[in-house]
Design an enzyme around this catalytic site. Structure first.
Site, short mmCIF file in Angstrom:
data_model
loop_
_atom_site.label_atom_id
_atom_site.label_comp_id
_atom_site.label_asym_id
_atom_site.label_seq_id
_atom_site.Cartn_x
_atom_site.Cartn_y
_atom_site.Cartn_z
CG ASP A 171 -2.00 -1.14 1.24
OD1 ASP A 171 -2.16 -1.47 0.20
OD2 ASP A 171 -2.24 -1.68 2.29
CB SER A 194 -3.13 -8.32 4.15
OG SER A 194 -2.78 -7.29 4.95
CG ASP A 229 -3.86 -1.46 11.17
OD1 ASP A 229 -4.45 -1.44 12.41
OD2 ASP A 229 -3.23 -2.02 10.62
NE ARG A 272 -1.02 -0.36 11.87
CZ ARG A 272 0.06 -1.38 11.58
NH1 ARG A 272 1.09 -1.06 12.37
NH2 ARG A 272 -0.12 -2.18 10.89
#
Length: 423
Positions: free
Chosen positions: A23, A184, A132, A103
């Site tokens: 990404d 992923s 996320d 995160r």
């Protein structure tokens, strides 16, 4: 603050949360194409990804970034996020929060750099279906409430990972994956997650025995036939020694990852309830984390009183939900951590566990603050407990049941009616 798509808006400088994965690899040229050749500054938070950080600067600059920050956050990640979660016993549907608590610390550092650089916006590559995006943006809101946020997955034309790969190939962006190996993944020093491809169908068995799928260890079937023993020492809920060697919590985690991984420990295959409302299947590797959670819980069994232990279990569930939902930087999470810290004053001692083919088996637990009294608990004769006291206790404890039964008998005799049984 605006996080709605507006391609007509001009930005001079955008700070990008950059991992070097699929990404974010395509995002650098994409942002420059769509926002007037703006300056893109990439920021990568090192939370223990290991070799995933290799060559990151060269790649970011080659694809159009003006600079790359690689921030070592590992010590803060362990001490301020992982350890408080261990002490809380926090999890989410058995998931040990590996991505969830990584995160907020990354997002906080990105905000600090964005402010120092005078950036107009922060961009992340999180999908609009995932958790996320929420975790990143709630942390950004906490520290930069007026900062614009760009989240291309919500509106861009690259609406599948296959299209992203095609875009990367067309722009000569090197990738470590292909359309055939496009799981992923998220990796840090605490865990590794796997999603996508054949895992999207719960009818498919997770390929944990497929060569190359697991990265932190082996499957239980491929683990040694001989058990491994580990002893962990805790001081006020914090792991401080492994097999009598004094180590930082970070080094204990890293060593337990190796030991646990070799014994097939910490592999979790679940269909979880995502924050956004859908169910999602993931396979998680958390070998060291699984061992530490089990050891800490075992020590609490002998050091916490009944009421505190039971209430803390309720708090742990709420703590886990807050972390999973991206609410680390909230008053409630802070208050729960204060409660947890107060419960850990006596959680000091040693726990020995036997690791065998994916199983974590308690072997021994000791503490100078142990509430366990062998003399009182024994089935043999003792001078600590008068068993005749139990008769009076049961009479009082069972009084409501006795009163109800007596009233029911009296009413049946008086009315001739039969009242419903509680069976």
């Amino acid at each position: 603050m605006s996080n709605l798509h507006n391609e007509n808006k001009h930005y001079n400088k955008i700070v990008l949360a950059y991992s070097g994965g699929l990404d974010t690899s395509v995002l650098i040229p994409w942002l420059k194409e769509h926002y007037g050749n703006c300056e893109v500054i990439a920021v990568s938070g090192n939370v223990g990804q290991g070799t995933e950080l290799d060559g990151l600067e060269e790649k970011a600059l080659a694809t159009g970034a003006s600079k790359l920050y690689v921030e070592d956050l590992t010590d803060t990640f362990v001490d301020d996020f992982i350890v408080p979660s261990i002490k809380a016993g926090a999890s989410y549907e058995k998931y040990l929060l590996g991505t969830s608590f990584a995160r907020p610390i990354i997002a906080k550092r990105i905000v600090e750099i964005a402010k120092a650089e005078g950036a107009d916006a922060i961009c992340h590559g999180c999908t609009g279906k995932g958790n996320d995006q929420v975790r990143f943006e709630l942390a950004i809101k906490a520290f930069a409430p007026d900062m614009d946020i760009i989240a291309p997955w919500r509106f861009w034309e690259l609406d599948s990972r296959e299209k992203e790969i095609e875009y990367a190939e067309a722009h000569n962006i090197p990738l470590k994956i292909s359309k055939e190996t496009n799981y992923s993944k998220d990796k840090n020093l605490w865990h590794l997650s796997h999603e996508g491809l054949d895992l999207e169908d719960p009818a498919n068995e997770a390929p944990i025995n497929r060569e190359g799928f697991l990265e932190l260890g082996v499957s239980p079937e491929n683990a040694p036939d001989k058990p491994t023993y580990v002893t962990i020492h805790f001081e006020k809920g914090i792991p401080t020694k492994l097999d009598d060697e004094e180590l930082s919590a970070k080094d204990i985690i890293l060593k337990l990852n190796q030991i646990g991984g070799a014994n097939g420990i910490g592999i979790l295959d679940i269909v979880e309830n995502r924050l956004v409302g859908m169910k999602s299947r993931g396979v998680y590797e958390t070998p060291g984390g699984a061992i530490l959670y089990a050891a800490h819980a075992k020590l609490e069994e002998i050091t916490l009183d009944k009421d505190t232990q039971h209430y803390k279990e309720q708090a742990a569930q709420k703590f886990g939900e807050l972390v999973y939902d991206g609410k680390w930087f909230t008053p409630l999470r802070k208050a729960l951590s204060a409660f947890v810290d107060s419960t850990q004053e006596t959680v000091t001692g040693d726990v020995t566990l036997k690791l065998y083919k994916g199983n974590i088996i308690p072997a021994a637990v000791t503490s100078p603050f142990s509430l366990y009294n062998a003399g009182m608990a024994t089935f043999d004769a003792d001078d600590c407990y008068d068993q005749s006291d139990s008769a009076g206790f049961i009479n009082l404890f069972g009084l409501p049941i006795k009163v109800r039964a007596l009233n029911s008998d009296a009413l049946e005799k008086e009315t001739g009616m039969t009242f419903s049984s509680v069976e």
